[in-house]
Design a protein around this motif. Structure first.
Motif, PDB file in Angstrom:
ATOM      1  N   PRO A   1      -1.315   0.041   0.880  1.00 53.26           N
ATOM      2  CA  PRO A   1      -2.686   0.171   0.354  1.00 53.26           C
ATOM      3  C   PRO A   1      -3.765   0.072   1.437  1.00 53.26           C
ATOM      4  N   ASN A   2      -3.554  -0.770   2.441  1.00 53.44           N
ATOM      5  CA  ASN A   2      -4.564  -0.884   3.512  1.00 53.44           C
ATOM      6  C   ASN A   2      -4.689   0.429   4.290  1.00 53.44           C
TER       7      ASN A   2
ATOM      8  N   LEU B   1     -10.718   6.974   3.611  1.00 52.49           N
ATOM      9  CA  LEU B   1     -12.074   6.912   4.184  1.00 52.49           C
ATOM     10  C   LEU B   1     -12.263   8.036   5.205  1.00 52.49           C
TER      11      LEU B   1
ATOM     12  N   ALA C   1     -14.109   1.394  10.327  1.00 55.95           N
ATOM     13  CA  ALA C   1     -13.445   0.649   9.259  1.00 55.95           C
ATOM     14  C   ALA C   1     -12.211  -0.007   9.830  1.00 55.95           C
ATOM     15  N   LYS C   2     -11.891  -1.173   9.277  1.00 60.26           N
ATOM     16  CA  LYS C   2     -10.681  -1.823   9.746  1.00 60.26           C
ATOM     17  C   LYS C   2      -9.981  -2.512   8.582  1.00 60.26           C
ATOM     18  N   VAL C   3      -8.712  -2.714   8.747  1.00 61.84           N
ATOM     19  CA  VAL C   3      -7.949  -3.476   7.762  1.00 61.84           C
ATOM     20  C   VAL C   3      -7.262  -4.632   8.470  1.00 61.84           C
TER      21      VAL C   3
ATOM     22  N   LYS D   1      -6.114   3.254   2.350  1.00 65.07           N
ATOM     23  CA  LYS D   1      -7.572   3.162   2.213  1.00 65.07           C
ATOM     24  C   LYS D   1      -8.254   3.750   3.447  1.00 65.07           C
TER      25      LYS D   1
END
Lengths: 344, 344, 344, 344
Positions: free
Chosen positions: A122-123, A130, A244-246, A126
């Motif tokens: 999921p990360n 994006l 963006a980062k996870v 995402k």
């Protein structure tokens, strides 16, 4: 809607995960048999030989989770028997063997999916979405941190093909998946800092790998075989419209504040806990694609391309210079074949 | 305890910060004069010519915040006049000019400190102290992210010496400061993605630079001249006993949760807000060292070494290969001098 | 633009903060004198008696930072002398005394501002502006956490007026400030858990206070005199369109991950560090309002209203029942005066 | 080790969760039948009448997930039939009916577990274990935030027993579970702000409830039926040695930084996603306790005690005063019975 009938070869750690998901979590699938001579537990389906399983008249797809050196043979047998294949990575450590079996797969018309399960996390999903939705704008840089909690055994290391082919290959695939474009050149620096077994295996355990995509944008991967604080799986994307980062997933969200500081949980320990969801979704997507007769989300060519990057990284270390994928491809795959298969 | 008497040359953005800190925030110091022909505000001390200021009989130390191309001349004049110097980075864009003035400084016996203010930032100080206290164990990898909110003007770019000498030089110094050891080899990839002015200036604006320290451990820096979300200044250190990282500072800690997501503040916008504290502490340390007649925390040699890394990075880009510091040093500084000054 | 001339009475911890800000950080103000018989350091302005200071012909405004039991007298003298007043909270522990001096202030036409500095903290300002911009929608609930790192001395406790008047009064003011409406009813539970001195002073050190606003919406405050992990100052707002919260400020942003967990910094230790910015902005706003001849951002009535809530909380504890502000006001202030002053 | 044979009554949302967990995730259990006249899907076991299921000679335990107004009857039937019971909360909305069936359960010797699933959530388990390990020291205050994403239908509201018995009852149980001690007194404030249906049902949707434990320590719960940003389930514990809190779980860990701010994911939307793990562990513990013939982790008395707190909160709202549990218990349960059952 019909059920796909499958068999699972290899009931080690990952085989069991796939088996449980297929049995309990995923619709439109039926497991008819497993094959693992060392697995003695009764899981409600017959445990037969791998040949019997592949030849089983009702089995339409085979899930290969056996040791790496058996993958290519089983894929080959499946192709001949007209069975679709889900195969754990890596396909094989020899480029020639990969190319041969890819040709067999292509000729037979069966479908082959490589188990780059992290694509379904999921990360990372995402981040990918994006990027695709344009939230990052023109993407300039991808950063991947991928660190294992502890190095594998010396025995494992010796037959692993080295860190880049065994561990970083996931990150190389991720670098293609997130960016949706091809890597052109690789430069790597590395060391063996974490254990004697790594040194004894003549392998590395710590590395920084810089990738240049064909359009001049960049990615950088950092690896360690031993992060004492656990399994570290993070990613960051940077571009003209944003970043963006996870972060890592944790077993709970607690923070304890006492006189010594603020203290929280460590990342989930290893891939079994960390990628529970991605193993499940990966298999779901495999089954769904078979049910709907659609292309599989990951192909054998994806496996080959990640392998090329790994080989370029190995050569970069050996000769301390940037290495192009074209160079690797022409040497390992052949110029003609490169144009045909790799540079579509 | 006696007060140090100082003068400030250059009352641009950074000059004013130093002046205010010296005047209001720092003990044991007195500002006797400033020098800036374009600065017309009355700040309570005379605004005189730079020569008058440097020759001022009561002034013991000079704070140089004027344009880069004046730095070396002022340092030289200060050395001759027996005045200690605090000089904003960079010392000069020419290695020869740096070497000459370093020799003059050395001969004169005055003290020279380069303004690598980030060394005094509480976040980076904390990382440095974790390393020194052994909390990270054997350090394997340092990661620095350093992104500006927007590229400077074309005019600025043209006289800046290029991104590595102008912007990344802070990160090169940080790479030495945090790790406490010397860089041996540099490999860089870069692009010009963010603005036409960067391309026009024949400069780069996005880069990944890999550093190999002399002991084989590594650092990786990633830069951008344009992070649309603000000034991005993060750092991560990884080693045998743990990993530590520092995040950006923000103007407030709010998070707003609404139907669209969870929303928080962006990083403090640029170096004026972000490094307020480090500018103050840097100057405090300079004054304290003079008061106590102690060595300054950052030397001219530190400036030179960061410059060598930047030059290596430039060459790496030009020739697309890893470049050793030794190579740069021998070419730019001379073998003899290298051994004398650089490789202590 | 003219400079306001001020004097500072009381050079304890907070007096010094205000003095330094007035001297170094704030424009359009000049400190002409201080008054503190126990303060011997030379800060460049004369240290004179409080009466001399208040009567000083050039001083236009007086900053009162002396012990609580002198506040009302000084305010009274300032009113008579026609000097504007900034007074640290609390105004006085006696409602009658507060009412008397408020009347004197009103009659004299001078301006009076109470030092509820937290209103100027960037975190709380952000929440306030989210509320005002409608980002929270209809606000249903405010939550304030306010915990000190350690209880004050027994001596301090004895003359403090009790925790609600001494410490929670800031939170009562915040509850009015953030919500922009008046509290109608109060219910409190409390205990004395943290130290013997609190028990000896017959005070409390831990409390949960529920506030009902006149329109039926709610706030809840929780206090402790002793949070072993430091000064805990958080706030959350909840409404029809969203929720927002602010966390503590920390000295740095580091997180260390090792085999024992993830570890970060504790909150800034106490009000001196935590509210540095709000002390400065508060004084800036005071001076600006005087320069522009505008109303002050916090009035004496604000001080009185927070006091009413504190008294209601005290009575609620004593009688274990919800207590209305009207009840307190009619008893303490008188019905007529209540309508005139409190219920505008 | 033997398998427990069970049947599931009610195959609504929660029934299906339990069924799936029992079938696929939990060892040592076999589902022999389900009972739900409105559930038509074939799940591989017979769908029989509730009476048949309860009387089924091989079924040892019954999982009751039917509508609230059937719970007590089914418990009663199970007790008579000698079947162990897992019953979703609430047991019943009538205290008398709860007491009757508890007596029947006691007399019959079967085991009864109430479905306070949140006790098994990893976040709250972590807080509980920190308390038990002494990491918090003497606990002074517990704070629970519990907000639903949207109010239920008018129809549901009308038969729900009101917010305290329907929704807050989980928090009242949590308040007992975390602290490991009994609540003595309750004070609540509330409003109906979120929807017309809540007002029409004469219910409340927003509340702050203060609990005093018998030893004088405190808890405070805040509820809303409508948090527009999702399901908000947080908890904080504060004591002499520290503070700990747990935050919401999120679907991913991404943060996107763009020119407008930093943006992250909202909490998992509702109890199905949020408490996936706790539903599973709860049922696992139920089955394990039956297999090992051990006491169940949650008893019928636990259900009754949470109910008492809810009734006290209702009365507190009605009469705007603090209400003791003793008062409720003596009135609703009877003095004798109170001593026997409640005040052990």
């Amino acid at each position: 809607m019909k059920n796909i009938k499958v068999g699972v070869i290899g009931m080690g750690r990952i085989g069991k995960i796939h088996f449980d998901n297929l049995k309990n979590q995923i619709e439109h699938v039926e497991v008819l048999a497993i094959s693992d001579p060392f697995f003695t537990k009764n899981v409600g389906v017959p445990n037969i030989s791998s040949e019997e399983l592949i030849q089983h008249k009702d089995i339409e797809a085979v899930i290969i989770c056996s040791p790496t050196d058996t993958h290519a043979d089983y894929i080959s047998l499946c192709a001949k028997a007209g069975k679709h294949v889900f195969c754990e990575k890596p396909h094989d450590l020899s480029v020639n063997r990969v190319l041969e079996t890819l040709q067999e797969v292509r000729d037979s018309g069966v479908k082959l999916m490589l188990g780059f399960n992290r694509r379904f996390d999921p990360n990372f999903q995402k981040i990918r979405s994006l990027v695709q939705q344009g939230e990052i704008g023109d993407v300039h840089l991808l950063k991947i941190t991928s660190r294992d909690p502890a190095p594998p055994s010396l025995e494992y290391l010796k037959s692993s093909g080295g860190m880049f082919l065994d561990m970083t290959i996931h990150d190389f695939d991720m670098a293609r998946f997130i960016m949706g474009k091809e890597v052109g050149e690789v430069y790597a620096v590395a060391g063996a800092f974490t254990s004697e077994s790594v040194q004894e295996a003549n392998d590395i355990d710590t590395a920084v790998i810089t990738l240049k995509y064909e359009d001049g944008t960049m990615a950088v991967i950092d690896n360690s075989r031993k992060a004492i604080y656990g399994y570290d799986q993070r990613l960051e994307i940077f571009g003209s419209k944003g970043m963006a980062k996870v972060d890592n997933n944790k077993p709970d969200t607690h923070v304890l504040y006492n006189e010594y500081g603020a203290h929280g949980a460590l990342p989930l320990n290893f891939f079994m806990e960390r990628y529970t969801m991605s193993y499940k979704v990966e298999m779901q997507k495999f089954i769904e694609a078979l049910v709907d007769d659609q292309p599989l989300p990951i192909s054998g060519i994806d496996g080959l391309k990640a392998m090329m990057i790994a080989l370029a990284a190995q050569l970069s270390i050996a000769e301390n210079r940037p290495v192009t994928i074209k160079e690797i491809s022409e040497e390992k795959v052949g110029r003609e074949y490169t144009e045909q298969i790799i540079v579509k």
